[in-house]
Scaffold this motif. Structure first.
Motif, PDB file in Angstrom:
ATOM      1  N   ALA A 282      62.936  20.786  76.762  1.00 13.72           N
ATOM      2  CA  ALA A 282      61.946  21.835  76.968  1.00 13.72           C
ATOM      3  C   ALA A 282      61.684  22.613  75.691  1.00 13.72           C
ATOM      4  CB  ALA A 282      62.402  22.776  78.071  1.00 13.72           C
ATOM      5  N   ASP A 283      62.718  22.736  74.841  1.00 13.47           N
ATOM      6  CA  ASP A 283      62.571  23.483  73.593  1.00 13.47           C
ATOM      7  C   ASP A 283      61.942  22.653  72.488  1.00 13.47           C
ATOM      8  OD1 ASP A 283      63.697  25.685  74.763  1.00 13.47           O
ATOM      9  OD2 ASP A 283      65.719  25.277  74.039  1.00 13.47           O
ATOM     10  N   GLY A 284      61.924  21.319  72.662  1.00  9.45           N
ATOM     11  CA  GLY A 284      61.276  20.456  71.694  1.00  9.45           C
ATOM     12  C   GLY A 284      62.132  20.163  70.478  1.00  9.45           C
ATOM     13  N   MET A 285      61.463  19.880  69.373  1.00  9.94           N
ATOM     14  CA  MET A 285      62.137  19.493  68.137  1.00  9.94           C
ATOM     15  C   MET A 285      62.577  20.699  67.336  1.00  9.94           C
ATOM     16  SD  MET A 285      59.885  16.341  66.619  1.00  9.94           S
ATOM     17  CE  MET A 285      60.828  16.419  65.074  1.00  9.94           C
ATOM     18  N   GLU A 286      63.622  20.511  66.570  1.00  8.81           N
ATOM     19  CA  GLU A 286      64.032  21.520  65.599  1.00  8.81           C
ATOM     20  C   GLU A 286      63.336  21.246  64.276  1.00  8.81           C
ATOM     21  OE1 GLU A 286      68.239  21.538  65.270  1.00  8.81           O
ATOM     22  OE2 GLU A 286      68.576  22.254  67.326  1.00  8.81           O
ATOM     23  N   GLY A 287      63.164  22.288  63.499  1.00 10.91           N
ATOM     24  CA  GLY A 287      62.644  22.122  62.154  1.00 10.91           C
ATOM     25  C   GLY A 287      61.151  21.918  62.059  1.00 10.91           C
ATOM     26  N   VAL A 288      60.406  22.257  63.110  1.00  7.51           N
ATOM     27  CA  VAL A 288      58.952  22.121  63.032  1.00  7.51           C
ATOM     28  C   VAL A 288      58.358  23.291  62.272  1.00  7.51           C
ATOM     29  CG1 VAL A 288      58.816  20.792  65.157  1.00  7.51           C
ATOM     30  CG2 VAL A 288      58.609  23.277  65.259  1.00  7.51           C
ATOM     31  N   ASP A 289      57.128  23.115  61.824  1.00  7.92           N
ATOM     32  CA  ASP A 289      56.456  24.176  61.059  1.00  7.92           C
ATOM     33  C   ASP A 289      55.879  25.266  61.954  1.00  7.92           C
ATOM     34  OD1 ASP A 289      56.999  22.724  58.746  1.00  7.92           O
ATOM     35  OD2 ASP A 289      55.113  21.606  58.906  1.00  7.92           O
ATOM     36  N   GLY A 290      55.603  24.922  63.213  1.00  6.05           N
ATOM     37  CA  GLY A 290      55.046  25.918  64.120  1.00  6.05           C
ATOM     38  C   GLY A 290      54.824  25.341  65.501  1.00  6.05           C
ATOM     39  N   THR A 291      54.741  26.231  66.491  1.00  7.68           N
ATOM     40  CA  THR A 291      54.433  25.858  67.873  1.00  7.68           C
ATOM     41  C   THR A 291      53.200  26.637  68.292  1.00  7.68           C
ATOM     42  OG1 THR A 291      56.763  25.435  68.367  1.00  7.68           O
ATOM     43  CG2 THR A 291      55.286  25.754  70.244  1.00  7.68           C
ATOM     44  N   PHE A 292      52.189  25.928  68.782  1.00  8.59           N
ATOM     45  CA  PHE A 292      50.881  26.522  69.038  1.00  8.59           C
ATOM     46  C   PHE A 292      50.497  26.354  70.505  1.00  8.59           C
ATOM     47  CE2 PHE A 292      51.170  25.174  64.678  1.00  8.59           C
ATOM     48  CZ  PHE A 292      50.605  26.213  63.945  1.00  8.59           C
TER      49      PHE A 292
END
Length: 817
Positions: A46-56
């Motif tokens: 549910a939290d997705g990937m770590e280390g992404v540039d942003g969540t939109f």
């Protein structure tokens, strides 16, 4: 484009890979139904990937009437994960708005090989498939010059903005920029109705005075009985926080007895239904007549309600000038023109549902208080759809359950929504061109527009058209070919470019409709631009979603707003179109206008931070026609009498003046909601030796209409097929999984057979929306139902009879593992 007739063996590894991309491990529902919904996922998923540039934040904009928020995780300018809503709870009024398999597979759509990357121009004959890349400058110049030429030569009524719903859930990103451009240039021939609801929309004014939604599905917790005619929210509105979530939760917590009337044992019937009433397609009005006959015979109708609130159920409440024995009671008793009593035995012969069960059903519906009667939109999508819709309204009136908690008025459920300001399609009180035709009979306006009249073709705003359609703008729409009945009639008409002289198609996927354009423009997805997104079918909770630009436009694509601004410059109307605003400034304006009318609405900054804003219906549950029920004199309906008009004097007059050319069964208007036998209906199926099976076209879990139909993972999880009853399959030596041909006098499709008792005998169902894919012999291996459907607008609405067709099915290839 992915070949739809594919290897049917889906390995566990493949399925789990698909599931993880969709956002979590998929789980089969612990019943016969698999709703295509992701199951419970881990916190890490549910939290997705770590280390992404942003969540939109953004949303799925497909036309399913849900509108689910999504969270897109971006790394190095690429969407790497699509996550569902992580706000809300499991409580009514605050449900987590969990997206379905369609919304969660946006990555495959964004990066689909079918993405249109550059502007394209036709070089061969229209539909021949010969194209060349051109620059944006050439595209804009060509479009602007053709708009000028057509306007100068024929006038604005020769310009047509085509019906479609590919981005229905948006606001600026909806389909509004092109209508605004055309209206800024003097307007265009308008349309009324839509492919989903044309017949019921036309029926409403004559019985209720206008569109009147029924009670919310959440209000069903107050019902003793819920009767759903062709209403299938668990497949058509698959939002965990919208109608699907509400229906399932009401079922779990309140256990309301639910009866489903449908030729197909839908997922709604499987998951929440207690009883399935499998009638023949297009016979709903006959079933209703049989039910009310029993009620009247046994004095179970709510006569006080009928006397006080209705016109025309009895002779004494008929309007002045109505003929003797023209009431609905007279129709039931056989005193009308046909002289036939509408007994359960009569209804059983037409519907295929036993008379004894009709009697029992009538008693239960009449005595269960309160009783919520609703209908989905499939009921009215027939050649006799207007009367089917009005008949179900009449059933709700006969039991007196309109306007009360736990009741319903026989229409589809209502809901509460936040009044988000819409992007303006025109300035002023009305668009500059008032003339309209039905959304569905545009092909006639291309072929013989100046012959179309008000009383024959439903022209509105003038007695006849002066000119046919010469220029079409087809934006986020696959109805040019794929979603329009009888693709062959459409192709033949469009192929003659002396009729419609110029067609521009705007889309981000190369759909079958793109093949028939002259210029094709590559648009962004909504994840590549900014918007303020309203909610949709949300029961008694409204919401709005922040539409963020998650990534830059891919390839050489542009937003609709930028395209229209460039064309407006060339037409000398840039200021009229933009009003000096950029798309981002228009979004700010939408926020300001929304907050002015709805002070509780958040600011731009607040909504950007929260992602989703929810607001509960301050009046509790939505109760359709509540004010009218409480005081009909103070709150009259917009009918001539101010009451519910079971007998419609305007329809009686129109029946005398409207023109139906030729002799086609079912082309008629009636003052009462009578059952009408139609072309290629249940009656004709009995004697048609060549095409004895009624064909309907249900909505499908893997796509919304034709949106998402080209995505490989959706096709793998939900392959195209034809549902066929075991008795009909045995007669044709067809086994489950075989490849079969379904054909009519109009065309032939090839698809997989799903042999199942979940479809009534004598009926087949082909999920609508599959992409039309003809092979070298003209056989549609994509399985598009409109290959076999007939183009024949309905009598009143001139609408889409997408469930009226007769076909045959034969074995093509035996399936062996």
């Amino acid at each position: 484009m992915t070949s739809p007739v594919i290897d049917r063996e889906v390995s566990r590894r493949s399925f789990m890979k698909w599931s993880s991309i969709a956002g979590g491990s998929a789980a089969l529902v612990a019943t016969a139904a698999h709703l295509g919904m992701p199951g419970t996922m881990s916190a890490a998923a549910a939290d997705g990937m770590e280390g992404v540039d942003g969540t939109f934040w953004n949303a799925c904009l497909a036309n399913c009437q849900s509108r689910c928020p999504l969270r897109l995780q971006v790394k190095d300018g690429t969407v790497v994960r699509v996550l569902p809503d992580n706000t809300g709870s499991d409580e009514l009024g605050d449900l987590q708005i969990r997206a379905c398999v369609r919304g969660l597979n946006q990555r495959e759509r964004i990066y689909s090989p079918d993405r249109i990357k550059k502007p394209m121009k036709r070089t061969g004959k229209r539909g021949e498939g010969k194209w060349e890349e051109i620059s944006w400058e050439e595209a804009f110049d060509t479009i602007a010059s053709n708009m000028k030429r057509v306007k100068d030569t024929y006038g604005n009524e020769a310009i047509w903005y085509h019906y479609g719903s590919g981005s229905t859930g948006g606001n600026i990103t909806k389909r509004g920029t092109w209508p605004r451009l055309l209206n800024s240039y003097g307007g265009y021939l308008g349309y009324y109705g839509d492919y989903s609801t044309a017949q019921i929309t036309a029926a409403f004014p004559y019985q209720y005075g206008g569109w009147m939604a029924s009670n919310s599905l959440e209000d069903a917790q107050n019902s003793k009985l819920q009767v759903m005619f062709g209403n299938n929210p668990l497949e058509t509105r698959m939002s965990g926080g919208g109608e699907l979530g509400v229906v399932q939760k009401i079922r779990r917590e309140h256990g309301v007895r639910t009866i489903i009337v449908d030729p197909r044992y839908s997922e709604t019937a499987v998951d929440v239904g207690d009883e399935w009433v499998p009638i023949r397609p297009g016979t709903d009005a006959a079933l209703v007549a049989g039910l009310i006959y029993v009620m009247v015979e046994e004095n179970l109708q709510d006569q006080d309600f009928l006397d006080k609130y209705c016109v025309g159920f009895d002779e004494k409440t008929l309007p002045e000038g109505a003929p003797k024995n023209s009431s609905y009671r007279a129709y039931l008793e056989g005193k009308g023109e046909d002289g036939i009593e509408k007994t359960p035995e009569w209804a059983a012969d037409i519907t295929g549902y036993p008379a004894a069960k009709i009697r029992r059903l009538a008693r239960e519906i009449a005595t269960a208080k309160p009783c919520a009667v609703t209908q989905g939109w499939g009921v009215q999508r027939h050649a006799n759809g207007e009367n089917n819709a009005r008949a179900i309204f009449t059933l709700a009136a006969a039991i007196g359950q309109i306007g009360i908690p736990g009741g319903g008025n026989g229409a589809r459920e209502g809901n509460f929504s936040i009044p988000v300001k819409a992007f303006p399609l025109f300035d002023g009180e009305a668009p500059p061109v008032a003339t309209q035709i039905s959304c569905f009979n545009w092909i006639d306006a291309i072929d013989h527009g100046p012959e179309m009249t008000d009383v024959r073709d439903g022209v509105r705003g003038k007695e006849k058209l002066d000119v046919g359609i010469k220029l079409m703008v087809v934006n986020a729409s696959n109805t040019l070919i794929n979603q329009h009945n009888d693709v062959h009639v459409t192709q033949e008409t469009l192929a003659d470019d002396t009729k419609c002289e110029f067609i521009v198609v705007i889309d981000h996927q190369w759909t079958p409709s793109c093949d028939w354009g002259d210029i094709v423009l590559p648009s962004t997805t909504n994840f590549e631009e900014n918007d303020l997104i309203p909610g949709a079918s949300c029961s008694d909770t409204g919401w709005s979603i922040w539409g963020a630009k998650a990534i830059e436009p891919l390839y050489d694509t542009k937003t609709g707003y930028d395209m229209c601004t460039e064309i407006a410059k060339r037409l000398g109307i840039e200021e009229e179109f933009t009003q000096g605003r950029t798309q981002e400034e228009w979004r700010t304006w939408l926020f300001e206008e929304t907050k002015a009318g709805f002070p509780d609405f958040p600011s731009e900054k607040e909504l950007e931070e929260m992602g989703v804003f929810r607001f509960r219906n301050p009046n509790g549950h939505f109760i359709g026609m509540k004010d009218f029920r409480e005081d009909p004199e103070a709150n009259p309906l917009m009918t001539p009498s101010g009451k519910i008009e079971i007998y419609s004097a305007p329809l009686a007059e129109m029946a005398e003046t409207w023109v139906f050319e030729g002799i086609t069964e079912g082309d008629k208007l009636t003052a009462l909601p009578e059952h009408i036998d139609t072309w290629e209906g249940a009656l004709e199926a009995r004697t048609n030796k060549d095409y004895p099976l009624q064909c309907i076209a249900h909505h499908y879990k893997g796509r919304t209409h034709s949106s998402y139909a080209n995505l490989a993972k959706n096709l793998e999880a939900h392959p195209q097929m034809v549902w066929i009853n075991p008795d009909d399959a045995e007669e044709r030596d067809i086994r489950n999984g075989d490849i079969v041909d379904v054909f009519s006098s109009r065309g032939r499709i090839r698809t997989e057979a799903r042999v199942t008792p979940r479809i009534a005998p004598g009926v087949v169902s082909i999920p609508q929306g599959a992409w039309y894919t003809p092979d070298k012999d003209g056989v549609d291996v994509g399985g598009n139902v409109n290959t076999v459907m007939k183009y024949h607008p309905s009598p009143l609405a001139k609408g889409n009879p997408g469930h009226t067709s007769l076909v045959q099915v034969e074995l093509y290839e035996r399936y062996t593992k």
